[in-house]
Design an enzyme around this catalytic site. Structure first.
Site, PDB file in Angstrom:
ATOM      1  N   ASP A   1       0.845  -1.198   0.000  1.00 18.72           N
ATOM      2  CA  ASP A   1       0.000   0.000   0.000  1.00 18.72           C
ATOM      3  C   ASP A   1       0.881   1.249   0.000  1.00 18.72           C
ATOM      4  O   ASP A   1       2.034   1.232  -0.439  1.00 18.72           O
ATOM      5  CB  ASP A   1      -0.970  -0.068   1.199  1.00 18.72           C
ATOM      6  CG  ASP A   1      -2.252   0.709   0.967  1.00 18.72           C
ATOM      7  OD1 ASP A   1      -2.231   1.943   1.162  1.00 18.72           O
ATOM      8  OD2 ASP A   1      -3.265   0.110   0.560  1.00 18.72           O
ATOM      9  N   ASP A   2       0.375   2.336   0.507  1.00 17.10           N
ATOM     10  CA  ASP A   2       1.023   3.647   0.507  1.00 17.10           C
ATOM     11  C   ASP A   2       2.438   3.573   1.119  1.00 17.10           C
ATOM     12  O   ASP A   2       2.697   2.742   1.984  1.00 17.10           O
ATOM     13  CB  ASP A   2       0.147   4.576   1.377  1.00 17.10           C
ATOM     14  CG  ASP A   2       0.337   6.028   1.015  1.00 17.10           C
ATOM     15  OD1 ASP A   2       1.292   6.350   0.297  1.00 17.10           O
ATOM     16  OD2 ASP A   2      -0.497   6.843   1.455  1.00 17.10           O
TER      17      ASP A   2
ATOM     18  N   ASP B   1      -6.204   5.005  -5.648  1.00 19.22           N
ATOM     19  CA  ASP B   1      -6.885   5.712  -4.562  1.00 19.22           C
ATOM     20  C   ASP B   1      -7.200   7.159  -4.944  1.00 19.22           C
ATOM     21  O   ASP B   1      -6.668   7.696  -5.934  1.00 19.22           O
ATOM     22  CB  ASP B   1      -5.984   5.685  -3.320  1.00 19.22           C
ATOM     23  CG  ASP B   1      -6.773   5.620  -2.019  1.00 19.22           C
ATOM     24  OD1 ASP B   1      -7.918   6.103  -1.986  1.00 19.22           O
ATOM     25  OD2 ASP B   1      -6.223   5.109  -1.024  1.00 19.22           O
TER      26      ASP B   1
ATOM     27  N   ASP C   1     -12.812   1.927   4.511  1.00 19.20           N
ATOM     28  CA  ASP C   1     -11.635   1.860   5.381  1.00 19.20           C
ATOM     29  C   ASP C   1     -11.995   1.255   6.735  1.00 19.20           C
ATOM     30  O   ASP C   1     -11.115   0.974   7.544  1.00 19.20           O
ATOM     31  CB  ASP C   1     -11.048   3.262   5.599  1.00 19.20           C
ATOM     32  CG  ASP C   1     -10.083   3.652   4.488  1.00 19.20           C
ATOM     33  OD1 ASP C   1      -9.653   2.760   3.739  1.00 19.20           O
ATOM     34  OD2 ASP C   1      -9.760   4.850   4.366  1.00 19.20           O
TER      35      ASP C   1
HETATM   36  C1  GLA Z   1      -6.844   5.484   1.881  1.00 23.36           C
HETATM   37  C2  GLA Z   1      -7.243   4.045   1.623  1.00 23.36           C
HETATM   38  C3  GLA Z   1      -6.505   3.125   2.563  1.00 23.36           C
HETATM   39  C4  GLA Z   1      -5.027   3.320   2.378  1.00 23.36           C
HETATM   40  C5  GLA Z   1      -4.646   4.780   2.583  1.00 23.36           C
HETATM   41  C6  GLA Z   1      -3.199   5.010   2.238  1.00 23.36           C
HETATM   42  O1  GLA Z   1      -7.311   5.924   3.102  1.00 23.36           O
HETATM   43  O2  GLA Z   1      -8.620   3.879   1.731  1.00 23.36           O
HETATM   44  O3  GLA Z   1      -6.868   1.782   2.322  1.00 23.36           O
HETATM   45  O4  GLA Z   1      -4.677   2.897   1.079  1.00 23.36           O
HETATM   46  O5  GLA Z   1      -5.440   5.634   1.790  1.00 23.36           O
HETATM   47  O6  GLA Z   1      -2.809   6.317   2.439  1.00 23.36           O
END
Ligand code: GLA
Length: 691
Positions: free
Chosen positions: A334-335, A446, A514
């Site tokens: 992810d991020d 995203d 989330d």
């Molecule tokens: C959003 C997404 C999360 C994650 C964050 C990363 O909030 O919904 O699942 O990927 O960004 O910054």
């Protein structure tokens, strides 16, 4: 194939159980005739022969509540679907040109001075797709103040009820149902994306239950600002109008020769209750909307809640080994892997791997993941930029902004102006380059803030960036998919902020919320399932206590059974899970893989809603069925009431795969199945096979 009356003025589109009919009067007014159970052409002609209005009064229009696409101007007082302004005048006075039946699509063409309007209809299963194209055939620009996709007209009934899916961040798609009253109920988004606040869907019924009764549903396929207005008119007729853009103050400037195609506003009628309507929506999306829907989605691991921004190649490789050991098939970083992205303050816009964290790029980690037998995925947020980024320092004018005004930041980020060709080209080059530089199989895309100061200095009003942002996003996704057909995409927007038929037609699954609390999720999933299929509904098992939201403690069993109702994922910090937990997780993942074809491709029956305290869903496919059931909290030692199953053959017998017990179909359907759930947050999976 549409059926057409001999005089070429009445049309019927029919699906397996329903028909939709419309008629052009002698005065060339386009009137709605019928939407409901299947009818014959003779029935439609009988409806067409009825007078428009039985009452005459100088204060009411006989057209109101009857027209397929009410334009602004003339003898109408309802909300116009189309509102156009030129230098000389406002409104539309169209004349009918002709129609065309092209395969399963019906097109009706109208013309006003310089403006060509085409109404499109297409029946897919029992879902009617409607959209409109507008073309400026004049020499001067036209201002589209409002250009809705369609207006739907319901039959006359007493006491309509409106269902909608409302929410906010981490609490999306929650179902609410209320009586419709006179006036208008308007839902939408003025945020530039679909939004967490409402899914672009409504359903109307008078007395439906989960399994019985008439339900009308409408859903819009647009991932920008939008609006759906449900109006109960003075004579109690109900019309539903929807389209792109929230306000009436200007959607797009149409230059000479330019066209605008509205998004699709799809609608369905079902007499099989809310459950039947949902199953029709699901079947439609699997057949016509979701790319490669017949392919089951893999079990994924996502690193977000496990490691948040604090990531490194070695640490991700460790997680990947653990993920592979429990049966995960797709590992998503992810991020935090790119630019100077060590927190949410910097790096968005700089789509190269962070050299401190991934000194040799992403390929070594991707290779490790592939060697472990999994696919490799990454997170991106291409439409955004942190002011603290190389991209913004080089191009501060590439964001949406108004001259001389503040640039409002949310999560320390600004929105790129995707209407600009240079921005489109930058994103294409960097994303295409990224997908070419490492063997990437999956992209989580995203979008983490709404539009605020959405301006483009020097672009004339109404500014095109609201519409063109979405068009550019779609074009970019289409181009990337074409260039990298092996890559699957996930739509995410801080969870479920961009879920609609438009984005679903270009992505393989969506991040539902989330909120990964397994109990809250049951409500979110219950709402989501009203319209969208489990095949696109991503759900992760995360840590207990829940770190993202509420600290709730729940068993691995409860977390898994909750997430197994959709596309299963794991998002917990596996490096902290004990050997016993990992072994248990492995068993749940194995079980999920067995039931996956039923969950992702089967018919969904919502047996009992979460509000009941104990809830259950059932998926049926061919001779197999699976029930997932949950108990929130047992009171006074009461057993959970037996669950009456659906979709089974009453004359057949079914073997329970968990216990070996054999049940009669008729008994399961009429008397139900006992579950044995106990205590707090208990859950079970029951597989049945016809013998
Ligand atoms: C959003 C997404 C999360 C994650 C964050 C990363 O909030 O919904 O699942 O990927 O960004 O910054």
């Amino acid at each position: 194939m549409p059926e057409i009356a001999d005089n070429g003025r009445t049309w019927i589109l029919s699906g397996p159980t329903s028909s939709y009919a419309l008629h052009l009067t002698e005065a060339d007014e386009l009137i709605h005739l019928h939407w409901g159970p299947g009818i014959a052409l003779a029935d439609a002609e009988a409806l067409a022969a009825l007078p428009l209005s039985e009452r005459g009064a100088s204060f009411e229009s006989p057209l109101d509540g009857r027209e397929e696409y009410p334009v602004e101007g003339g003898p109408r007082f309802v909300r116009p679907a189309l509102s156009v302004r030129t230098d000389e005048r406002r409104g539309t006075e169209w004349s009918y040109q002709d129609f065309e039946a092209d395969g399963d699509e019906l097109r009706l063409r109208f013309r006003d001075a310089g403006l060509a309007v085409t109404l499109h209809y297409r029946m897919r299963g029992d879902v009617v797709e409607r959209w409109t194209t507008l073309r400026n055939e004049g020499e001067r620009p036209l201002e589209l103040l409002r250009a809705d996709s369609a207006t739907w007209t319901l039959p006359e009934r007493d006491d309509w009820r409106l269902s909608q899916l409302h929410g906010r961040w981490a609490a999306e798609s929650r179902l609410t149902r209320s009586p419709l009253t006179y006036g208008e109920k308007v839902i939408g988004s003025r945020r530039g994306h679909t939004g967490h606040q409402h899914l672009p869907w409504v359903a109307l019924d008078t007395d439906a239950t989960e399994e019985r009764g008439e339900v009308y549903g409408c859903a819009l396929g647009w991932s920008g600002s939008w609006r759906i207005a449900v109006a109960q008119l003075p004579d109690a007729r109900v019309q539903i109008t929807g389209g792109a853009g929230y306000d009436d103050s200007g959607l797009l400037l149409l230059a000479a020769g330019e066209s605008f195609t509205t998004p699709v506003f799809a609608g369905l009628w079902s007499d099989a209750g809310f459950g039947g309507a949902s199953r029709t929506w699901h079947a439609y999306q699997r057949a016509y909307v979701v790319p490669d829907a017949e392919q089951d989605r893999p079990v994924l691991f996502n690193s977000w809640e496990a490691t948040y921004f604090d990531i490194s190649e070695e640490q991700q490789a460790t997680l990947a080994r653990r993920a592979a050991a429990i049966g995960v098939e797709l590992f998503v970083v992810d991020d935090g892997w790119f630019g100077a992205r060590t927190g949410d303050h910097a790096g968005l816009g700089d789509w190269g791997p962070n050299p401190d964290r991934f000194p040799n790029g992403l390929k070594p980690l991707a290779d490790t993941v592939h060697d472990l037998g999994m696919q490799f995925g990454i997170w991106v947020e291409p439409e955004m930029v942190n002011p603290d980024s190389d991209l913004y320092r080089a191009h501060p004018d590439w964001v949406q902004f108004q001259s001389g005004r503040k640039r409002t930041e949310f999560r320390n980020q600004l929105v790129l102006n995707l209407a600009r060709e240079d921005v489109q080209e930058y994103l294409w080059e960097h994303l295409h380059g990224l997908l070419s530089s490492a063997p990437v199989d999956y992209v989580k895309w995203d979008f983490n803030r709404c539009f605020t100061d959405a301006g483009w200095p020097d672009d004339p009003y109404p500014q095109r960036l609201w519409v063109d942002h979405v068009r550019a996003l779609y074009a970019l996704l289409d181009r990337l998919r074409a260039a990298h057909p092996q890559v699957a995409f996930e739509s995410c927007s801080g969870g479920g902020g961009r879920i609609d038929l438009g984005i679903i037609s270009r992505t393989d699954q969506v991040w539902t919320s989330d909120n990964t609390d397994p109990l809250d999720r049951l409500d979110i999933q219950h709402g989501f399932s009203q319209i969208h299929p489990a095949r696109v509904m991503a759900a992760w098992v995360t840590d207990s206590p829940n770190t993202q939201l509420n600290g709730r403690v729940s068993s691995l069993r409860f977390r898994f059974v909750s997430a197994m109702a959709g596309v299963l994922g794991v998002g917990g910090d596996l490096s902290e899970w004990s050997d016993e937990e990992l072994a248990e997780a492995r068993r749940w993942v194995d079980l999920y893989k067995e039931i996956r074809p039923l969950v992702q491709q089967g018919d969904l029956y919502r047996l009992r809603p979460p509000a009941a305290g104990s809830s259950a869903v059932q998926y049926v496919r061919g001779d197999e069925s699976v029930v997932l059931a949950w108990l929130q909290a047992q009171r006074f030692g009461e057993p959970v009431p037996a669950l009456r199953l659906r979709g089974l053959d009453p004359a057949a017998s079914y073997e329970c795969r968990e216990t070996g017990e054999v049940y009669r179909g008729a008994v399961l359907l009429h008397h139900g199945l006992r579950l044995g759930l106990r205590g707090d947050l208990d859950a079970t999976v029951i597989r049945l096979r016809r013998i």
